[in-house]
Design an enzyme around this catalytic site. Structure first.
Site, PDB file in Angstrom:
ATOM      1  N   SER A  31      -9.702  -0.855   7.421  1.00 24.91           N
ATOM      2  CA  SER A  31      -9.168  -0.714   6.069  1.00 24.91           C
ATOM      3  C   SER A  31      -8.515  -1.964   5.493  1.00 24.91           C
ATOM      4  CB  SER A  31      -8.179   0.448   6.011  1.00 24.91           C
ATOM      5  OG  SER A  31      -8.855   1.667   6.164  1.00 24.91           O
ATOM      6  N   SER A  49      -9.362   1.615   3.289  1.00 22.50           N
ATOM      7  CA  SER A  49      -8.556   2.398   2.372  1.00 22.50           C
ATOM      8  C   SER A  49      -7.508   1.579   1.617  1.00 22.50           C
ATOM      9  CB  SER A  49      -7.844   3.523   3.146  1.00 22.50           C
ATOM     10  OG  SER A  49      -6.958   2.981   4.119  1.00 22.50           O
ATOM     11  N   LYS A  59       0.849  -1.197   0.000  1.00 22.34           N
ATOM     12  CA  LYS A  59       0.000   0.000   0.000  1.00 22.34           C
ATOM     13  C   LYS A  59       0.880   1.240   0.000  1.00 22.34           C
ATOM     14  CE  LYS A  59      -3.837   1.840   2.869  1.00 22.34           C
ATOM     15  NZ  LYS A  59      -4.675   1.505   4.057  1.00 22.34           N
TER      16      LYS A  59
END
Length: 393
Positions: A138, A114, A37
């Site tokens: 997330s 996210s 990420k």
């Protein structure tokens, strides 16, 4: 064009912060590929954090984040960075600047956020596993939406140096995989734990968390619960909260907002970054959080932690939905997204408040779309959840 970027037709990988790194020649993860990420630092490359103004105003990383380095040292190969929602603060996966990664297992629907790009890339088979982060859901929500395995570990168990913060007292380093064996191998490396997993004790079913799920989700999760019960033993219904879980959600929201503003308020005031409407509104609210609400939430958090420690003693496992329903359609109206948050955060805040590990298992579908069942264990019992994931998927 780079191989992984050429393969990525989903919008999962970052073009603007692309970087690769070879892993060690041998190790427990040799031969596996992974993505990180885009809030984890990789030496020599800028970290984008889902926002062009963040990218513009920050220098390239000097050191690689320990979580990434541990995976490289174990032999895995980093093939790229994946999209995150701005500042890692949202649940749908829709980034106003970089778009929405495609959820191959729920066409036309969001991947969840996210950690949107990481979940989308794993679901599509572009990588063997991927790093995400989980503050308020997330990893767990995208895992549910994309039909893959995802784990939020015990808070503080995996180092977060070199990772952009949202709310440090809740932030965790999590990961996704399709294959339970790979999922466990990655976990053993990140958790630095080779000891045999403990055997699960009682199976508890969180009635007040299940109450936030849609009726179709409840029906779909029933066979999944029966599979878990067949492995662990007859379930026992429990009420998790000592008051409504919507109140527990407030004890999560206030400190999260205050910590997010403490981490980024000075940068926001100086740079005046362009945020998408939802993220802009969240930071505007965060700047107004009353310290009295934060203090009250802190007191309650410690009480909640003690309550959950007692509930999960003797290796008990708590079952609850990973999400209230399947993924929302892309471009849902803001009011619909707000309804999702209102139903999801009361069930997602439990692990965050009490610093607990939680795994989302891809054990159900509704109308052909994935839905996860979650299991929560006591602090430090992360490998127990990994073993259950391997046995159940």
């Amino acid at each position: 064009m780079n191989e992984i970027l050429a393969k990525d037709k989903l919008g999962a990988f970052c073009r603007h912060t692309h970087i690769e790194a070879r892993g060690a020649a041998s190790g427990p993860l040799a031969g596996l590929t992974f993505a990180a990420k885009d809030l984890y630092d990789v030496a020599g490359q800028k970290t984008g954090f889902g926002n062009p103004d963040w990218l513009r105003t920050h220098e390239p990383a000097v050191r690689t984040a320990p979580a990434v380095q541990m995976l490289l040292d174990a032999g895995a190969r980093l093939v790229g960075k994946t999209h995150t929602e701005e500042m890692a603060w949202s649940l749908t996966g829709e980034n106003a600047h970089y778009g929405t990664p495609v959820n191959v297992n729920a066409p036309g629907r969001v991947p969840g956020g996210s950690s949107s790009g990481s979940a989308a890339a794993v679901a599509a088979g572009l990588v063997d596993f991927a790093l995400g982060s989980d503050t308020g859901g997330s990893v767990r929500l995208p895992a549910s939406y994309c039909g893959i395995l995802g784990l939020r570990p015990t808070h503080g168990r995996i180092p977060l140096e070199g990772a952009c913060p949202l709310a440090p007292s809740f932030d965790t380093c999590g990961w996704f995989a399709r294959d339970a064996g790979v999922f466990e191998r990655v976990g053993r490396v990140l958790l630095r734990d080779a000891a045999p997993a403990r055997a699960p004790g009682r199976l508890l079913v969180a009635q007040d968390a299940f109450a936030f799920a849609e009726d179709v989700a409840l029906a779909a999760l029933k066979p999944a619960l029966e599979r878990v019960a067949a492995l662990i033993g007859a379930p026992e219904n429990v009420t998790v909260g000592d008051e409504s879980l919507t109140r527990w959600m407030d004890y999560f929201r206030f400190p999260q907002g205050a910590e997010a503003w403490a981490a980024h308020g000075a940068w926001i005031a100086r740079v005046k970054p362009q945020f998408g409407p939802a993220i802009k509104g969240r930071f505007e609210w965060a700047s107004t959080v009353d310290p009295k609400d934060v203090a009250r939430a802190g007191t309650r958090r410690e009480e909640i932690t003690r309550r959950m420690d007692d509930t999960l003693r003797d290796n008990a496992v708590l079952a609850l939905p990973s999400a209230p329903d399947i993924a929302l359609p892309r471009n849902s109206p803001p009011a619909v997204v707000d309804q999702l948050r209102a139903r999801a955060l009361p069930m997602l805040c439990i692990a965050g408040l009490a610093r607990l590990p939680q795994v989302s298992l891809p054990l159900a579908t509704v109308n052909g779309c994935p839905l996860g069942l979650s299991l929560i264990a006591a602090r430090g019992n992360d490998t127990l959840l990994l073993a259950l994931a391997k046995a159940l998927t």
